[in-house]
Scaffold this motif. Structure first.
Motif, short mmCIF file in Angstrom:
data_model
loop_
_atom_site.label_atom_id
_atom_site.label_comp_id
_atom_site.label_asym_id
_atom_site.label_seq_id
_atom_site.Cartn_x
_atom_site.Cartn_y
_atom_site.Cartn_z
N LEU A 38 0.83 -1.21 0.00
CA LEU A 38 0.00 0.00 0.00
C LEU A 38 0.86 1.25 0.00
N GLY A 40 0.85 2.70 -3.11
CA GLY A 40 1.31 2.96 -4.47
C GLY A 40 1.03 1.89 -5.50
N ASP A 95 5.16 -4.00 -5.73
CA ASP A 95 5.29 -2.60 -5.33
C ASP A 95 5.30 -1.71 -6.57
N ASP A 96 5.07 -0.43 -6.32
CA ASP A 96 5.01 0.51 -7.44
C ASP A 96 6.39 0.75 -8.05
#
Ligand code: IMP
Ligand code: MG
Length: 171
Positions: A38, A40, A95-96
């Motif tokens: 969280l 991204g 992940d971003d």
């Protein structure tokens, strides 16, 4: 501030389609759980999982990094309220962006400690020239230069996450 487009919407969707195919091939007949970091990675999560046609589960983790007053080392604190149940599961941590690598490497350790059968990593973006922790993402959308980007989940002070493309923030 202006956002200068870097990766357009259709390029992102094309890349996620290819990543989806790779993930399908690698996780066929395995108990896959995609654990999204969280906040991204939420947009990438939603678009990616709808392109994966094998069974999977979705879980979330939240982590915050704190920089000590007397040191430049950062400590990652994982929010236990989410506590993803990954025991015996093959986890793909999403992940971003991989920047210094600290977040992802600490979360890999955290997910392993929770009893996952395996842990791999996927990132939408990988920024070059900033990495301080050696970690190679198993799936990577795009490699980008050392610029500050927003959009498609990525924020600047919590703004810009909703943009359907990735852009460079300019003063
Ligand atoms: P790392 O632990 O240094 O790899 O940091 C990863 C986190 O930093 C990401 O999950 C993002 O939240 C944030 N981050 C790093 N670079 C950028 C950027 O260019 N734009 C927005 N957020 C970024
Ligand atoms: Mg983040």
């Amino acid at each position: 501030m202006a956002v200068e487009p870097l990766i357009d919407e259709s390029s992102i969707q094309h890349r996620l389609e290819a990543m989806g195919r790779e993930i399908e091939d690698d996780y066929r007949d395995k108990p896959l759980t995609i654990v999204a970091v969280l906040t991204g990675s939420l947009i990438a999560l939603a678009d990616l999982v709808r392109r994966i046609r094998i069974p999977l589960r979705i879980a979330l983790v939240q982590a915050s990094s704190y920089r000590g007053k007397t040191t430049t080392a950062t400590t990652l604190v994982v929010n236990e309220a989410f506590a993803p149940d990954v025991a015996g599961r093959d986890v793909l941590l999403l992940d971003d962006i991989l920047d210094t690598g600290q977040t992802l490497s600490a979360l890999v350790q955290h997910i392993e400690d929770r009893g996952a059968a395996s842990v791999r990593t996927a990132v939408l973006l990988r920024k070059i020239g900033r990495q301080i922790v050696p970690i190679e993402p198993d799936y990577c959308g795009f490699v980008i230069p050392d610029v500050f980007v927003v959009g498609y989940g990525l924020d600047y002070n919590d703004d810009y996450r909703h943009l359907p493309f990735v852009g460079v923030l300019r003063e």
